[in-house]
Structure formats: structure tokens, C-alpha cells
Design a protein around this motif. Structure first.
Motif, PDB file in Angstrom:
ATOM      1  N   CYS A 127       8.576  -2.165   0.280  1.00 59.93           N
ATOM      2  CA  CYS A 127       7.788  -1.993  -0.938  1.00 59.93           C
ATOM      3  C   CYS A 127       8.728  -1.639  -2.088  1.00 59.93           C
ATOM      4  O   CYS A 127       9.879  -1.275  -1.864  1.00 59.93           O
ATOM      5  CB  CYS A 127       6.735  -0.905  -0.760  1.00 59.93           C
ATOM      6  SG  CYS A 127       7.406   0.742  -0.450  1.00 59.93           S
ATOM      7  N   ASN A 128       8.200  -1.738  -3.300  1.00 60.20           N
ATOM      8  CA  ASN A 128       8.999  -1.309  -4.444  1.00 60.20           C
ATOM      9  C   ASN A 128       9.028   0.214  -4.500  1.00 60.20           C
ATOM     10  O   ASN A 128       8.069   0.883  -4.125  1.00 60.20           O
ATOM     11  CB  ASN A 128       8.499  -1.930  -5.761  1.00 60.20           C
ATOM     12  CG  ASN A 128       7.066  -1.617  -6.119  1.00 60.20           C
ATOM     13  OD1 ASN A 128       6.188  -1.540  -5.272  1.00 60.20           O
ATOM     14  ND2 ASN A 128       6.814  -1.450  -7.411  1.00 60.20           N
TER      15      ASN A 128
ATOM     16  N   ALA B  41       0.821  -1.214   0.000  1.00 59.57           N
ATOM     17  CA  ALA B  41       0.000   0.000   0.000  1.00 59.57           C
ATOM     18  C   ALA B  41       0.856   1.266   0.000  1.00 59.57           C
ATOM     19  O   ALA B  41       0.390   2.327  -0.405  1.00 59.57           O
ATOM     20  CB  ALA B  41      -0.941   0.002   1.202  1.00 59.57           C
ATOM     21  N   ARG B  42       2.105   1.152   0.419  1.00 58.89           N
ATOM     22  CA  ARG B  42       3.009   2.309   0.470  1.00 58.89           C
ATOM     23  C   ARG B  42       3.955   2.368  -0.737  1.00 58.89           C
ATOM     24  O   ARG B  42       4.840   3.216  -0.797  1.00 58.89           O
ATOM     25  CB  ARG B  42       3.819   2.286   1.755  1.00 58.89           C
ATOM     26  CG  ARG B  42       2.950   2.482   2.980  1.00 58.89           C
ATOM     27  CD  ARG B  42       3.794   2.542   4.230  1.00 58.89           C
ATOM     28  NE  ARG B  42       2.965   2.792   5.380  1.00 58.89           N
ATOM     29  CZ  ARG B  42       2.852   3.978   5.976  1.00 58.89           C
ATOM     30  NH1 ARG B  42       3.516   5.012   5.515  1.00 58.89           N
ATOM     31  NH2 ARG B  42       2.087   4.114   7.026  1.00 58.89           N
ATOM     32  N   SER B  43       3.763   1.469  -1.680  1.00 64.23           N
ATOM     33  CA  SER B  43       4.615   1.419  -2.865  1.00 64.23           C
ATOM     34  C   SER B  43       4.703   2.771  -3.564  1.00 64.23           C
ATOM     35  O   SER B  43       3.710   3.487  -3.687  1.00 64.23           O
ATOM     36  CB  SER B  43       4.035   0.388  -3.845  1.00 64.23           C
ATOM     37  OG  SER B  43       4.614   0.491  -5.118  1.00 64.23           O
TER      38      SER B  43
ATOM     39  N   SER C 139       5.156   2.377 -13.427  1.00 65.26           N
ATOM     40  CA  SER C 139       4.545   1.102 -13.805  1.00 65.26           C
ATOM     41  C   SER C 139       3.151   0.926 -13.223  1.00 65.26           C
ATOM     42  O   SER C 139       2.350   0.152 -13.738  1.00 65.26           O
ATOM     43  CB  SER C 139       5.416  -0.065 -13.308  1.00 65.26           C
ATOM     44  OG  SER C 139       5.314  -0.199 -11.900  1.00 65.26           O
ATOM     45  N   ARG C 140       2.888   1.607 -12.119  1.00 62.09           N
ATOM     46  CA  ARG C 140       1.642   1.444 -11.365  1.00 62.09           C
ATOM     47  C   ARG C 140       1.460   0.000 -10.907  1.00 62.09           C
ATOM     48  O   ARG C 140       0.342  -0.451 -10.664  1.00 62.09           O
ATOM     49  CB  ARG C 140       0.442   1.933 -12.152  1.00 62.09           C
ATOM     50  CG  ARG C 140       0.475   3.421 -12.396  1.00 62.09           C
ATOM     51  CD  ARG C 140      -0.817   3.925 -13.043  1.00 62.09           C
ATOM     52  NE  ARG C 140      -0.770   5.364 -13.221  1.00 62.09           N
ATOM     53  CZ  ARG C 140      -0.332   5.960 -14.327  1.00 62.09           C
ATOM     54  NH1 ARG C 140       0.087   5.254 -15.349  1.00 62.09           N
ATOM     55  NH2 ARG C 140      -0.328   7.276 -14.400  1.00 62.09           N
TER      56      ARG C 140
ATOM     57  N   VAL D  15       5.512 -12.271  -0.731  1.00 60.06           N
ATOM     58  CA  VAL D  15       5.492 -11.191  -1.713  1.00 60.06           C
ATOM     59  C   VAL D  15       4.048 -11.015  -2.175  1.00 60.06           C
ATOM     60  O   VAL D  15       3.382 -11.995  -2.517  1.00 60.06           O
ATOM     61  CB  VAL D  15       6.401 -11.510  -2.924  1.00 60.06           C
ATOM     62  CG1 VAL D  15       6.362 -10.387  -3.947  1.00 60.06           C
ATOM     63  CG2 VAL D  15       7.827 -11.791  -2.475  1.00 60.06           C
ATOM     64  N   VAL D  16       3.577  -9.769  -2.164  1.00 65.37           N
ATOM     65  CA  VAL D  16       2.213  -9.456  -2.619  1.00 65.37           C
ATOM     66  C   VAL D  16       2.322  -8.495  -3.789  1.00 65.37           C
ATOM     67  O   VAL D  16       2.904  -7.417  -3.670  1.00 65.37           O
ATOM     68  CB  VAL D  16       1.359  -8.825  -1.497  1.00 65.37           C
ATOM     69  CG1 VAL D  16      -0.011  -8.450  -2.030  1.00 65.37           C
ATOM     70  CG2 VAL D  16       1.244  -9.768  -0.311  1.00 65.37           C
ATOM     71  N   GLY D  17       1.765  -8.901  -4.919  1.00 60.93           N
ATOM     72  CA  GLY D  17       1.770  -8.053  -6.103  1.00 60.93           C
ATOM     73  C   GLY D  17       0.643  -8.451  -7.033  1.00 60.93           C
ATOM     74  O   GLY D  17       0.177  -9.586  -6.999  1.00 60.93           O
TER      75      GLY D  17
END
Length: 136
Positions: A42-43, A16-18, A23-24, A76-78
Motif C-alpha cells: 500500500c502507499n 485498505a491498510r494504506s 492526501s487521503r 493497482v487499486v486506487g
């Protein structure tokens, strides 16, 4: 050992803080270290694309800064909820994880809705090169 649900929650909160204006594609990662602590990241993208940082690299940096040196498991969540597309660590991050983990280390990957699958590092990075190859 706690279930990966706590790692999913930490990785989802990091996602959520990416910072991903280009790239979104938001990604979050959470590591359980050998002492049981959880470290998330985060990325972070950059207009000069090669200068960005993956979520896994951010989480590893947080773990090291906290004094831990061993990954017990990682999540990892994406990707969008319900997309069916899971975001496994990129090749570079698989090698980064290998620096602090062995082939049997679980890597749990989820979409934003919590659908996921687990792999071992050995499945994602077979015949890897790591610290043991250098006598460490």
C-alpha cells in the motif's frame, strides 16, 4: 494462469491498510511473481512529502524480500468506487516496475469498486530504459 481477480482482491486488501492521512488517496498494489506468488503493498505517506512510498514500490519490495525477481503481472487499486478515474502507476513506479518486467507485462488498474482497464508496461512506458540497456 489465474485471472487478475485474485490480484484485484490482494490489491484492494492492501489499499485498505494504506497510510494516507495527508492526501487521503488510498492505493494498493499486488504483483504476481514468476513463481506464481502474490505480493501486495500500500502507499505510505510521510509528513515530509518526498519521503512517502507508493503502493507499487511497497509491493516490489515485498516481492524482492520473498526472493522473487520477475513481475508477471501487476494490479493497482486506487480511487473511489464508481468514480471512473483509474490510478495508473506514476512515472517513478513505471520505471520501478520496468526493472523487474518487460514491455509486454500486463498492468491492471481498478477503482475501488473493481471497474478497470488493462495496459501493457510498454503502453504506459514506451521506449523504456531497463536492465537490458546495461547488458543484464
Amino acid at each position: 494462469m489465474p485471472t487478475p481477480a485474485d490480484l484485484f482482491e490482494a490489491a484492494a486488501a492492501a489499499r485498505a491498510r494504506s497510510y494516507s492521512p495527508y492526501s487521503r488517496f488510498k492505493v494498493g498494489a499486488a504483483i504476481r511473481a514468476e513463481d506464481g506468488t502474490v505480493h501486495a503493498g500500500c502507499n505510505v505517506e510521510n509528513a515530509a512529502y518526498p519521503q512517502g512510498q507508493c503502493a507499487e514500490a511497497t509491493a516490489i519490495g515485498a516481492m524482492v524480500m520473498a526472493g522473487a525477481k520477475r513481475i508477471v503481472e501487476i494490479a493497482v487499486v486506487g480511487g473511489d468506487a464508481g468514480s471512473g478515474l483509474l490510478c495508473t502507476p506514476c512515472g517513478g513506479c513505471r520505471q520501478r516496475i520496468r526493472e523487474f518486467a518487460g514491455p509486454d507485462t500486463p498492468i491492471h488498474v481498478f477503482d475501488a469498486g473493481g471497474a478497470g482497464r488493462s495496459f501493457t508496461l510498454g503502453e504506459l512506458l514506451p521506449h523504456s530504459f531497463g536492465p537490458d540497456n546495461l547488458g543484464f
